[in-house]
Write a protein that holds these residues in place. Structure first.
Motif, PDB file in Angstrom:
ATOM      1  N   ASP A   1     105.011  59.512   6.493  1.00 21.95           N
ATOM      2  CA  ASP A   1     106.017  60.546   6.144  1.00 21.95           C
ATOM      3  C   ASP A   1     105.388  59.479   5.120  1.00 21.95           C
ATOM      4  O   ASP A   1     106.431  59.681   3.396  1.00 21.95           O
ATOM      5  N   ILE A   2     104.872  58.894   4.375  1.00 22.75           N
ATOM      6  CA  ILE A   2     104.248  58.222   3.184  1.00 22.75           C
ATOM      7  C   ILE A   2     102.810  59.504   2.735  1.00 22.75           C
ATOM      8  O   ILE A   2     102.185  59.246   2.655  1.00 22.75           O
ATOM      9  N   PHE A   3     103.519  58.587   1.048  1.00 20.04           N
ATOM     10  CA  PHE A   3     102.763  59.713  -0.393  1.00 20.04           C
ATOM     11  C   PHE A   3     102.365  58.698  -0.624  1.00 20.04           C
ATOM     12  O   PHE A   3     103.307  58.157  -1.690  1.00 20.04           O
ATOM     13  N   ARG A   4     101.632  58.915  -0.988  1.00 20.33           N
ATOM     14  CA  ARG A   4     100.809  58.470  -2.166  1.00 20.33           C
ATOM     15  C   ARG A   4      99.685  58.589  -3.185  1.00 20.33           C
ATOM     16  O   ARG A   4      99.452  59.826  -3.181  1.00 20.33           O
ATOM     17  N   ASP A   5      99.329  58.207  -4.563  1.00 22.36           N
ATOM     18  CA  ASP A   5      98.439  58.274  -5.234  1.00 22.36           C
ATOM     19  C   ASP A   5      97.022  59.231  -4.785  1.00 22.36           C
ATOM     20  O   ASP A   5      96.236  58.133  -3.973  1.00 22.36           O
ATOM     21  N   LEU A   6      96.357  60.317  -4.799  1.00 22.35           N
ATOM     22  CA  LEU A   6      95.250  61.047  -4.582  1.00 22.35           C
ATOM     23  C   LEU A   6      94.248  60.014  -4.687  1.00 22.35           C
ATOM     24  O   LEU A   6      93.185  60.306  -4.229  1.00 22.35           O
ATOM     25  N   GLN A   7      94.105  59.853  -6.273  1.00 16.42           N
ATOM     26  CA  GLN A   7      92.882  59.263  -6.519  1.00 16.42           C
ATOM     27  C   GLN A   7      92.666  57.963  -6.852  1.00 16.42           C
ATOM     28  O   GLN A   7      91.959  56.832  -6.494  1.00 16.42           O
ATOM     29  N   HIS A   8      94.532  56.845  -6.269  1.00 18.46           N
ATOM     30  CA  HIS A   8      94.224  55.752  -6.369  1.00 18.46           C
ATOM     31  C   HIS A   8      93.513  55.397  -4.035  1.00 18.46           C
ATOM     32  O   HIS A   8      93.507  54.604  -3.727  1.00 18.46           O
ATOM     33  N   TYR A   9      94.758  56.336  -4.157  1.00 15.50           N
ATOM     34  CA  TYR A   9      94.052  56.451  -2.591  1.00 15.50           C
ATOM     35  C   TYR A   9      93.127  57.294  -2.008  1.00 15.50           C
ATOM     36  O   TYR A   9      93.679  58.109  -0.738  1.00 15.50           O
ATOM     37  N   LYS A  10      91.857  57.574  -2.611  1.00 14.19           N
ATOM     38  CA  LYS A  10      91.131  58.976  -1.889  1.00 14.19           C
ATOM     39  C   LYS A  10      90.868  58.506  -0.571  1.00 14.19           C
ATOM     40  O   LYS A  10      90.636  60.142   0.100  1.00 14.19           O
ATOM     41  N   GLU A  11      90.040  57.883   0.083  1.00 22.74           N
ATOM     42  CA  GLU A  11      90.188  57.572   1.430  1.00 22.74           C
ATOM     43  C   GLU A  11      90.753  57.910   2.588  1.00 22.74           C
ATOM     44  O   GLU A  11      90.654  58.185   3.631  1.00 22.74           O
ATOM     45  N   SER A  12      91.789  56.923   2.585  1.00 20.72           N
ATOM     46  CA  SER A  12      92.925  57.392   3.273  1.00 20.72           C
ATOM     47  C   SER A  12      94.715  58.814   3.179  1.00 20.72           C
ATOM     48  O   SER A  12      95.053  58.721   3.771  1.00 20.72           O
ATOM     49  N   THR A  13      94.430  59.481   1.849  1.00 19.89           N
ATOM     50  CA  THR A  13      95.385  60.440   1.739  1.00 19.89           C
ATOM     51  C   THR A  13      94.776  61.967   1.720  1.00 19.89           C
ATOM     52  O   THR A  13      93.547  61.895   1.444  1.00 19.89           O
ATOM     53  N   VAL A  14      95.268  63.055   2.213  1.00 26.04           N
ATOM     54  CA  VAL A  14      95.243  64.281   1.933  1.00 26.04           C
ATOM     55  C   VAL A  14      96.022  64.942   0.878  1.00 26.04           C
ATOM     56  O   VAL A  14      97.435  65.057   1.614  1.00 26.04           O
ATOM     57  N   SER A  15      95.810  66.411   0.491  1.00 26.96           N
ATOM     58  CA  SER A  15      96.986  67.014  -0.161  1.00 26.96           C
ATOM     59  C   SER A  15      97.746  67.777   1.133  1.00 26.96           C
ATOM     60  O   SER A  15      96.787  68.216   1.877  1.00 26.96           O
ATOM     61  N   VAL A  16      98.593  68.276   1.115  1.00 31.58           N
ATOM     62  CA  VAL A  16      99.476  68.865   1.394  1.00 31.58           C
ATOM     63  C   VAL A  16      99.662  69.599   1.356  1.00 31.58           C
ATOM     64  O   VAL A  16     100.153  70.493   0.467  1.00 31.58           O
ATOM     65  N   PRO A  17      98.781  70.948   2.373  1.00 33.49           N
ATOM     66  CA  PRO A  17      98.780  72.527   1.627  1.00 33.49           C
ATOM     67  C   PRO A  17     100.095  72.820   1.533  1.00 33.49           C
ATOM     68  O   PRO A  17     101.109  73.223   2.461  1.00 33.49           O
ATOM     69  N   GLY A  18      99.819  73.603   0.863  1.00 34.51           N
ATOM     70  CA  GLY A  18     101.084  74.684   0.637  1.00 34.51           C
ATOM     71  C   GLY A  18     101.868  73.937  -0.736  1.00 34.51           C
ATOM     72  O   GLY A  18     103.348  74.660  -1.677  1.00 34.51           O
ATOM     73  N   PHE A  19     101.941  72.774  -0.761  1.00 38.50           N
ATOM     74  CA  PHE A  19     102.688  72.216  -1.692  1.00 38.50           C
ATOM     75  C   PHE A  19     102.107  70.817  -2.961  1.00 38.50           C
ATOM     76  O   PHE A  19     100.570  71.043  -2.592  1.00 38.50           O
ATOM     77  N   LEU A  20     101.772  71.235  -4.390  1.00 32.38           N
ATOM     78  CA  LEU A  20     101.898  70.571  -5.572  1.00 32.38           C
ATOM     79  C   LEU A  20     102.672  69.529  -5.644  1.00 32.38           C
ATOM     80  O   LEU A  20     103.616  69.333  -6.449  1.00 32.38           O
ATOM     81  N   ILE A  21     102.694  67.774  -5.332  1.00 28.18           N
ATOM     82  CA  ILE A  21     103.643  66.806  -5.249  1.00 28.18           C
ATOM     83  C   ILE A  21     103.030  66.145  -6.720  1.00 28.18           C
ATOM     84  O   ILE A  21     102.217  65.331  -6.569  1.00 28.18           O
ATOM     85  N   ILE A  22     104.124  65.758  -7.571  1.00 31.19           N
ATOM     86  CA  ILE A  22     104.151  65.006  -8.567  1.00 31.19           C
ATOM     87  C   ILE A  22     104.524  63.893  -8.895  1.00 31.19           C
ATOM     88  O   ILE A  22     106.226  64.523  -8.444  1.00 31.19           O
TER      89      ILE A  22
END
Length: 663
Positions: free
Chosen positions: A498-519
Motif C-alpha cells: 500500500d506504498i505510493f511513490r513518484d511515478l517518474q522517480h520509481y519508473k521500474e517499481s511503480t504502476v499507475s492505479v486504474p481509475g485514480f489520478l494520485i497527485i
C-alpha cells in the motif's frame, strides 16, 4: 468507507484538530518564529533566587563559567592568548590599512572589543578583532564618496559612525530574535563572495608589493590591473624583492601548518616574525631612503574616546548607515559561523542571538573608543583553538598584550615597511579561496554553483557590494521560484504493497492505479502558487483524457501530507478544483491534511462538500482501497441491474410468442 469495514479492512478516520483560540495560535506562531530555541525553559520550576542567577548568567555568560575557573585553565588560556596576540598585532595594522584607516586604529580595535566579548560572548574559541572582508567592504564603500587621502578626518568619522550603526543593527537582531535574516547569505553566496574578495584584496596589495604610490581606489579587476601596468615607472625592485621573499616565507609557514596542524604556531608566529625581521632590515640598511615605504610614527597610548566623532547628520549619513548595515551583516555571518564551527568540534552550544548581542554591543562601544568594525576572525580563532584555549580568557590575555604594545612598543613599528603588511594580507585572504567547496557545490547543485560564480564575477568585475547584492538577489530569486513553482508529482503504487511513490522517480517499481489520478503537493500552498497548482493539476487531468478515448479516471486524489500551511487564497484552490473536476464527472479526494490546513479548509467549506468523510482519508493506501471497493460495488450493482433487465426482457419474449401462436 463502510464497505471496507464490512470486508474487515482497518480504515482510520481523519480527526479534526482540537480547538485553539486565535490568541493561542498567535502565541505558538510567535514563539516558533522568534524563540525556536526556547531560552526560558531553564527558568521553569526554579526559585526566585535561582531565576535571578540564571538570568544574570544568560546575559553575562562569564558568570556561568567564571566561578569554576582554575589556574590549570588559565595556563592554557595564557598560551593561546599570547599566540593569537602575535597574530592579531600585525593583522590589526594590516587590516586597518585595508580599510584605508590609520594603522593605529587596527590596534585600538584589537584591544577594547575582545574585553567586551569575553564578558558577553558564549564561544570559548572565538578570537575577536578586525577581519579582512569587513575591512575591505567598509573601505571600498566609504571610498565611493569620500577620499581617505584628501579628507582623512571625515573618512575616519564615517568609519566610526558606520561601526556604530553596524553595532546597533547587530544588537537589534539579537534583542528582537531576528537572526534568521543573516541566513539569506547562503553557503554558495559566501564562498563565491569571499573568493572574489580575496582576489581583489590580493590585487590591491600590488600597490604595496610593487612600491606604487599613485594607485586606483576602485575595487574591481580591470581598474586595478590598468593601474598596475600604467604605473610601471614607479615599480621598486627593492620593494618587489623584499615582498616576494616575505610572501614566500608566509605562504610556506601557512602550508606547513595546514599539512601538520600540530605546528599551528609556525603560521601563527610567522606574521609577527616577518614584521620584526623586515623592520630590522629597513632600520639597519636605511631602506626607507631607498624606495621602501614605511608605516611611520604611530602614537603611543590607549584608545582615545571617539564618541564626539560620530556623525548623525549631514549628507553622508545615508552612506554611513548603508555601510554599517552591510558590514554588520557580513561581520555577523562570519563571527557566528566561526563560533559554531569550533563549538561543534568541542561539543558545546553557541547561542546565535546572544552572539549577535555581544558582537553588536562591542561594536557600539568600539565606535566610541576609536575602533572600527570587529567580529570573530576565522584565522585567529583557528589558532586560538589549536593553541588549546579553554575559555574566553584567551581574548583578555590577547587584549592585555595589545595594551602593552600600545603603551610601550609603538616606536618599534616606525620602520615597519608597508610591503610586509601587503604580504600578510595576501597570505591571510588566500585561505578564503575554497576550491574544494566550490567543486562540491558544482557536483551537488548546479543552480547554487551559478550563484557562486555570479558572486565571484560580480565582486571582481563590478565591486564588492554589488557582487554581494547580485548573489543575494539570485539566491532570493531561487527561493521565489521554489515558492511559486512548488514540486508536484503523480504517484503510483508499488505492486503488492500500500506504498505510493513518484511515478517518474520509481519508473521500474511503480504502476499507475486504474481509475485514480494520485497527485502529491510537496510545499506550502499560498497566493504565490495557487494559480500554478490549479493549472498543473487540471493539465494532468486533461492529459489523462487525451490518453484515453473514454477516460478511466474516476477519482482525483491529492496527498497533502507535505502541505505545512495554507492561506486564504490557497483555500480557494480546492473549491475551484472541485468544481472543475465535478464538471468532468470526477470526484476530488483529499489525503492527510495537517491540523492548520484542515482547520482552515473546514471553516471555508460552508457547503460541506469538500470535507465530507467519504472524500477525506488518512493515507493514500486507505483512500485507494476504500474507493476501489466502492467502485467494485458500484460496478457489481450496475452488472446486477443489467442482468435483471436482461432476465425481464427474456421473460417477456415467450409471452409475445405464445400470443402469436394462439392467434
Amino acid at each position: 468507507m463502510h464497505h471496507c469495514m464490512e470486508m474487515g479492512m482497518d480504515v482510520h478516520k481523519v480527526v479534526p484538530p482540537p480547538y485553539r483560540s486565535t490568541f493561542q495560535k498567535l502565541k505558538t506562531k510567535f514563539k516558533e518564529t522568534f524563540f525556536p530555541d526556547d531560552p526560558l525553559h531553564q527558568f521553569k520550576g526554579q526559585t526566585s533566587k535561582k531565576k535571578w542567577i540564571l538570568g544574570a548568567q544568560y546575559v553575562f555568560p562569564i558568570l556561568e563559567w567564571g566561578p569554576n575557573y582554575s589556574f590549570k585553565l588559565f595556563k592554557s588560556d595564557i598560551v593561546s592568548g599570547l599566540t593569537i596576540a602575535s597574530l592579531a598585532i600585525p593583522q590589526g595594522i594590516s587590516y586597518a590599512k585595508l580599510a584605508n584607516l590609520p594603522a593605529i586604529v587596527g590596534l585600538y580595535s584589537s584591544f577594547v572589543p575582545p574585553l567586551l566579548y569575553a564578558i558577553l560572548g558564549s564561544s570559548r574559541d572565538l578570537a575577536v578583532g578586525p577581519v579582512s572582508i569587513a575591512s575591505l567592504i567598509m573601505g571600498s564603500m566609504l571610498m565611493q564618496e569620500v577620499s581617505p587621502s584628501k579628507e582623512p578626518v571625515l573618512f575616519l568619522q564615517l568609519a566610526f559612525t558606520s561601526t556604530f550603526f553596524a553595532g546597533i543593527f547587530q544588537a537589534s537582531l539579537g534583542f528582537l530574535r531576528l537572526g534568521f535574516i543573516i541566513d539569506f547569505l547562503s553557503k554558495a553566496t559566501l564562498i563565491g563572495f569571499m573568493a572574489g574578495a580575496a582576489v581583489i584584496v590580493s590585487l590591491q596589495q600590488l600597490k604595496s608589493l610593487l612600491g606604487i604610490k599613485d594607485f586606483t581606489k576602485k575595487m574591481a579587476l580591470i581598474p586595478v590591473l590598468t593601474s598596475v601596468f600604467q604605473e610601471r615607472r614607479e615599480w621598486s625592485w627593492q620593494t618587489i624583492l623584499m615582498g616576494c621573499c616575505f610572501l614566500a616565507l608566509l605562504l610556506l609557514s601557512r602550508h606547513i601548518s595546514m599539512k601538520k596542524p600540530k605546528l599551528f604556531w609556525v603560521s601563527a608566529g610567522a606574521p609577527l616574525v616577518s614584521v620584526i625581521l623586515s623592520t630590522l632590515i629597513v632600520f639597519a640598511f636605511k631602506a626607507n631612503s631607498h624606495g621602501i615605504s614605511v608605516i611611520g610614527e604611530l602614537p603611543k597610548g590607549l584608545n582615545p574616546p571617539s564618541w564626539n566623532m560620530l556623525q548623525f547628520k549631514g549628507s553622508h549619513l545615508v552612506l554611513a548607515i548603508k555601510t554599517g548595515i552591510t558590514t554588520g551583516v557580513i561581520a555577523l555571518t562570519e563571527g557566528i559561523a566561526v563560533g559554531r564551527t569550533f563549538a561543534a568540534i568541542k561539543d558545546y552550544r553557541v547561542d546565535g542571538n546572544k552572539e549577535m548581542i555581544a558582537i553588536g554591543l562591542m561594536n557600539i562601544v568600539g565606535s566610541s573608543t576609536s575602533c572600527y568594525i570587529t567580529t570573530g576572525s576565522f584565522s585567529r580563532s583557528a589558532v586560538n583553538h589549536n593553541a588549546g584555549a579553554k575559555t574566553a580568557v584567551s581574548n583578555i590575555v590577547m587584549s592585555v598584550a595589545v595594551m602593552v604594545t600600545l603603551l610601550f612598543l609603538m616606536p618599534l613599528f616606525q620602520y615597519t615597511p608597508n610591503v610586509i603588511l601587503g604580504a600578510i594580507i595576501v597570505t591571510a585572504v588566500a585561505g578564503l579561496i575554497d576550491i574544494p567547496a566550490a567543486y562540491h557545490i558544482w557536483k551537488v547543485d548546479k543552480y547554487d554553483f551559478i550563484v557562486l560564480v555570479c558572486a565571484f564575477l560580480g565582486v571582481i568585475f563590478i565591486s564588492v557590494q554589488e557582487g554581494l547584492a547580485i548573489a543575494v538577489g539570485i539566491s532570493v530569486f531561487k527561493i521565489l521560484l521554489q515558492v511559486t513553482r512548488p514540486r508536484t508529482v503523480v504517484l503510483g503504487n508499488i505492486p503488492g504493497t500500500d506504498i505510493f511513490r513518484d511515478l517518474q522517480h520509481y519508473k521500474e517499481s511503480t504502476v499507475s492505479v486504474p481509475g485514480f489520478l494520485i497527485i502529491s503537493i510537496e510545499a506550502a500552498i499560498n497566493f504565490a502558487n495557487t494559480t500554478y497548482l490549479n493549472e498543473r493539476i487540471l493539465r494532468w487531468i486533461e492529459e489523462e483524457d487525451e490518453g484515453e478515448k473514454h477516460s478511466s479516471v474516476r477519482y482525483v486524489i491529492i496527498d497533502m501530507t507535505a502541505v505545512s500551511t495554507i492561506d486564504t487564497t490557497g483555500i480557494t484552490l480546492f473549491g475551484d478544483l472541485r468544481k472543475a473536476i465535478t464538471k468532468r464527472g470526477l470526484e476530488l479526494v483529499l489525503v492527510n491534511p495537517l491540523a492548520e490546513v484542515m482547520e482552515k479548509l473546514q471553516k471555508a467549506d460552508e457547503s460541506n462538500e469538500l470535507m465530507r468523510p467519504d472524500t477525506l482519508y488518512l493515507t493514500v493506501g486507505e483512500a485507494v482501497a476504500s474507493l476501489s471497493m466502492s467502485m467494485k460495488n458500484q460496478a457489481s450493482n450496475i452488472y446486477n441491474e443489467e442482468m435483471q433487465k436482461q432476465q425481464q426482457q427474456q421473460e417477456e419474449k415467450p409471452n409475445v410468442i405464445d400470443s402469436s401462436q394462439s392467434e
